[in-house]
Design a protein around this motif. Structure first.
Motif, PDB file in Angstrom:
ATOM      1  N   ILE A  76     -19.502  -5.792  87.301  1.00 18.90           N
ATOM      2  CA  ILE A  76     -20.580  -6.776  87.370  1.00 18.90           C
ATOM      3  C   ILE A  76     -21.812  -6.376  86.553  1.00 18.90           C
ATOM      4  CG2 ILE A  76     -21.749  -5.975  89.481  1.00 18.90           C
ATOM      5  CD1 ILE A  76     -20.864  -9.618  88.757  1.00 18.90           C
ATOM      6  N   GLU A  77     -22.137  -5.091  86.483  1.00 17.75           N
ATOM      7  CA  GLU A  77     -23.326  -4.664  85.744  1.00 17.75           C
ATOM      8  C   GLU A  77     -23.212  -4.915  84.246  1.00 17.75           C
ATOM      9  OE1 GLU A  77     -24.628  -0.712  86.724  1.00 17.75           O
ATOM     10  OE2 GLU A  77     -24.479  -1.095  88.868  1.00 17.75           O
ATOM     11  N   LEU A  78     -22.008  -5.072  83.742  1.00 20.23           N
ATOM     12  CA  LEU A  78     -21.819  -5.360  82.317  1.00 20.23           C
ATOM     13  C   LEU A  78     -22.439  -6.691  81.924  1.00 20.23           C
ATOM     14  CD1 LEU A  78     -18.087  -4.274  81.928  1.00 20.23           C
ATOM     15  CD2 LEU A  78     -20.143  -2.927  81.441  1.00 20.23           C
ATOM     16  N   LEU A  79     -22.514  -7.612  82.877  1.00 21.84           N
ATOM     17  CA  LEU A  79     -23.085  -8.935  82.585  1.00 21.84           C
ATOM     18  C   LEU A  79     -24.563  -8.855  82.231  1.00 21.84           C
ATOM     19  CD1 LEU A  79     -21.361 -10.975  85.433  1.00 21.84           C
ATOM     20  CD2 LEU A  79     -20.693 -10.837  83.015  1.00 21.84           C
ATOM     21  N   ASN A  80     -25.241  -7.792  82.642  1.00 14.45           N
ATOM     22  CA  ASN A  80     -26.668  -7.639  82.343  1.00 14.45           C
ATOM     23  C   ASN A  80     -26.951  -7.424  80.860  1.00 14.45           C
ATOM     24  OD1 ASN A  80     -27.332  -7.851  85.069  1.00 14.45           O
ATOM     25  ND2 ASN A  80     -27.055  -5.653  85.380  1.00 14.45           N
ATOM     26  N   TYR A  81     -25.951  -7.108  80.083  1.00 14.22           N
ATOM     27  CA  TYR A  81     -26.137  -6.824  78.662  1.00 14.22           C
ATOM     28  C   TYR A  81     -26.007  -8.059  77.774  1.00 14.22           C
ATOM     29  CZ  TYR A  81     -25.833  -1.919  79.959  1.00 14.22           C
ATOM     30  OH  TYR A  81     -26.060  -0.691  80.529  1.00 14.22           O
ATOM     31  N   MET A  94     -14.334  -6.053  75.460  1.00 11.66           N
ATOM     32  CA  MET A  94     -14.719  -4.788  76.085  1.00 11.66           C
ATOM     33  C   MET A  94     -13.507  -3.866  76.157  1.00 11.66           C
ATOM     34  SD  MET A  94     -17.807  -5.668  76.756  1.00 11.66           S
ATOM     35  CE  MET A  94     -18.315  -4.250  77.679  1.00 11.66           C
ATOM     36  N   ARG A  95     -13.782  -2.573  76.146  1.00 15.20           N
ATOM     37  CA  ARG A  95     -12.754  -1.567  76.401  1.00 15.20           C
ATOM     38  C   ARG A  95     -13.226  -0.727  77.573  1.00 15.20           C
ATOM     39  NH1 ARG A  95     -10.285   1.267  71.480  1.00 15.20           N
ATOM     40  NH2 ARG A  95      -9.038  -0.628  71.641  1.00 15.20           N
ATOM     41  N   GLU A  96     -12.417  -0.696  78.620  1.00 21.35           N
ATOM     42  CA  GLU A  96     -12.707   0.087  79.815  1.00 21.35           C
ATOM     43  C   GLU A  96     -11.784   1.297  79.806  1.00 21.35           C
ATOM     44  OE1 GLU A  96     -13.234  -1.899  83.759  1.00 21.35           O
ATOM     45  OE2 GLU A  96     -11.334  -0.866  84.147  1.00 21.35           O
ATOM     46  N   ALA A  97     -12.369   2.492  79.778  1.00 26.35           N
ATOM     47  CA  ALA A  97     -11.589   3.723  79.757  1.00 26.35           C
ATOM     48  C   ALA A  97     -12.049   4.623  80.892  1.00 26.35           C
ATOM     49  CB  ALA A  97     -11.762   4.438  78.420  1.00 26.35           C
ATOM     50  N   THR A  98     -11.083   5.163  81.639  1.00 22.03           N
ATOM     51  CA  THR A  98     -11.390   6.020  82.779  1.00 22.03           C
ATOM     52  C   THR A  98     -10.743   7.386  82.595  1.00 22.03           C
ATOM     53  OG1 THR A  98     -11.554   4.125  84.265  1.00 22.03           O
ATOM     54  CG2 THR A  98     -11.190   6.281  85.283  1.00 22.03           C
ATOM     55  N   ASN A 106     -14.129  10.477  88.988  1.00 26.75           N
ATOM     56  CA  ASN A 106     -13.661   9.730  87.829  1.00 26.75           C
ATOM     57  C   ASN A 106     -14.871   9.242  87.049  1.00 26.75           C
ATOM     58  OD1 ASN A 106     -10.956   9.970  88.479  1.00 26.75           O
ATOM     59  ND2 ASN A 106     -10.894   8.033  89.577  1.00 26.75           N
ATOM     60  N   LEU A 107     -14.685   9.105  85.757  1.00 28.86           N
ATOM     61  CA  LEU A 107     -15.732   8.579  84.894  1.00 28.86           C
ATOM     62  C   LEU A 107     -15.154   7.409  84.122  1.00 28.86           C
ATOM     63  CD1 LEU A 107     -18.550   8.750  83.538  1.00 28.86           C
ATOM     64  CD2 LEU A 107     -17.494  10.273  81.847  1.00 28.86           C
ATOM     65  N   THR A 108     -15.711   6.224  84.328  1.00 27.77           N
ATOM     66  CA  THR A 108     -15.311   5.048  83.563  1.00 27.77           C
ATOM     67  C   THR A 108     -16.425   4.727  82.593  1.00 27.77           C
ATOM     68  OG1 THR A 108     -13.971   4.159  85.349  1.00 27.77           O
ATOM     69  CG2 THR A 108     -14.714   2.591  83.680  1.00 27.77           C
ATOM     70  N   ILE A 109     -16.051   4.537  81.345  1.00 25.95           N
ATOM     71  CA  ILE A 109     -17.010   4.150  80.303  1.00 25.95           C
ATOM     72  C   ILE A 109     -16.526   2.844  79.702  1.00 25.95           C
ATOM     73  CG2 ILE A 109     -18.134   4.766  78.136  1.00 25.95           C
ATOM     74  CD1 ILE A 109     -17.623   7.694  78.795  1.00 25.95           C
ATOM     75  N   TRP A 118     -16.232   0.646  68.480  1.00 24.98           N
ATOM     76  CA  TRP A 118     -16.308   0.570  69.941  1.00 24.98           C
ATOM     77  C   TRP A 118     -17.426   1.463  70.458  1.00 24.98           C
ATOM     78  CZ3 TRP A 118     -13.543  -2.875  72.676  1.00 24.98           C
ATOM     79  CH2 TRP A 118     -12.412  -3.437  72.074  1.00 24.98           C
ATOM     80  N   PRO A 119     -18.703   1.091  70.271  1.00 26.97           N
ATOM     81  CA  PRO A 119     -19.798   1.925  70.781  1.00 26.97           C
ATOM     82  C   PRO A 119     -19.922   1.838  72.307  1.00 26.97           C
ATOM     83  CG  PRO A 119     -20.677  -0.074  69.809  1.00 26.97           C
ATOM     84  CD  PRO A 119     -19.197  -0.077  69.541  1.00 26.97           C
ATOM     85  N   PHE A 120     -20.477   2.899  72.889  1.00 26.29           N
ATOM     86  CA  PHE A 120     -20.737   2.979  74.326  1.00 26.29           C
ATOM     87  C   PHE A 120     -21.629   1.824  74.768  1.00 26.29           C
ATOM     88  CE2 PHE A 120     -24.012   4.146  77.407  1.00 26.29           C
ATOM     89  CZ  PHE A 120     -23.252   4.482  78.508  1.00 26.29           C
ATOM     90  N   LEU A 121     -21.317   1.261  75.932  1.00 25.90           N
ATOM     91  CA  LEU A 121     -22.176   0.234  76.517  1.00 25.90           C
ATOM     92  C   LEU A 121     -22.691   0.656  77.890  1.00 25.90           C
ATOM     93  CD1 LEU A 121     -23.354  -2.674  76.287  1.00 25.90           C
ATOM     94  CD2 LEU A 121     -21.376  -3.389  77.648  1.00 25.90           C
ATOM     95  N   HIS A 122     -21.813   1.098  78.772  1.00 28.25           N
ATOM     96  CA  HIS A 122     -22.199   1.369  80.154  1.00 28.25           C
ATOM     97  C   HIS A 122     -21.187   2.341  80.751  1.00 28.25           C
ATOM     98  CE1 HIS A 122     -24.460   0.367  83.766  1.00 28.25           C
ATOM     99  NE2 HIS A 122     -23.335   0.154  84.429  1.00 28.25           N
ATOM    100  N   TYR A 123     -21.534   2.941  81.885  1.00 26.29           N
ATOM    101  CA  TYR A 123     -20.612   3.868  82.535  1.00 26.29           C
ATOM    102  C   TYR A 123     -20.740   3.767  84.051  1.00 26.29           C
ATOM    103  CZ  TYR A 123     -24.039   6.931  84.524  1.00 26.29           C
ATOM    104  OH  TYR A 123     -25.033   7.421  85.316  1.00 26.29           O
ATOM    105  N   GLN A 124     -19.740   4.297  84.737  1.00 27.05           N
ATOM    106  CA  GLN A 124     -19.766   4.424  86.188  1.00 27.05           C
ATOM    107  C   GLN A 124     -19.023   5.700  86.548  1.00 27.05           C
ATOM    108  OE1 GLN A 124     -21.161   2.330  88.583  1.00 27.05           O
ATOM    109  NE2 GLN A 124     -20.549   3.822  90.098  1.00 27.05           N
TER     110      GLN A 124
END
Length: 132
Positions: A76-81, A94-98, A106-109, A118-124
Motif C-alpha cells: 500500500i505504501e507504494l501508492l504514495n509515490y 514494479m519489481r518486488e524482490a525479497t 526478511n528484506l523486501t525492496i 530498475w532503481p530503488f523505490l521503497h523497502y520493508q
C-alpha cells in the motif's frame, strides 16, 4: 532527515539487528569484506536492482507487477509515490524482490522500472511470521 536517508538508516539498523548472514557471505564472495554490514545495506538501498543482487545474491522471491489502486496492505505504501493520474493512465511496472537476511528478518525492496532500469523505490523489513 530526508525520507531516503531515514529508509537507509532503518534498513541499516535492521541489518545490524538481524546479522545479515546472507549479506555477509555475499560480501565476502564479492571481496567487499572491508565494508561493514550497514555500509553494504546502505549501498544497495541507494542503487538499483542489479546492484542489490550483486550485494545480496539472488532474491528468495521476485515478482514484477503493474501498480494499481487495489494493492494489498504489504504494498500500500507504494501508492504514495504516484498520482491518481499516473496510476490510471500509465500504471508503473514494479519489481518486488525479497531476501532472507536471517531466520528472523526478511528484506523486501521494490524497484520501479524507469527508462529500462530498475532503481530503488521503497523497502520493508519484516519477520517471516508477519501476516499482511
Amino acid at each position: 532527515m530526508t525520507p531516503t536517508n531515514r529508509a537507509i538508516a532503518m534498513v541499516a539498523l535492521a541489518a545490524i539487528t538481524a546479522g545479515c548472514t546472507q549479506a555477509q557471505t555475499t560480501q565476502q564472495d564479492n571481496g567487499d569484506d572491508t565494508m561493514t554490514e550497514p555500509e553494504i545495506v546502505m549501498e544497495l538501498i541507494t542503487q538499483d536492482y542489479e546492484a542489490a543482487v550483486a550485494k545480496l545474491g539472488p532474491p528468495a522471491t521476485q515478482e514484477d507487477f503493474r501498480l494499481s489502486r487495489g494493492e494489498t496492505e504489504f504494498r500500500i505504501e507504494l501508492l504514495n509515490y504516484y498520482t491518481e493520474g499516473q496510476l490510471r493512465d500509465a500504471p508503473p511496472l514494479m519489481r518486488e524482490a525479497t531476501w532472507t537476511l536471517s531466520p528472523d528478518n526478511n528484506l523486501t525492496i521494490w524497484f520501479a522500472q524507469r527508462n529500462g532500469a530498475w532503481p530503488f523505490l521503497h523497502y520493508q523489513s519484516w519477520h517471516p511470521d508477519d501476516d499482511f
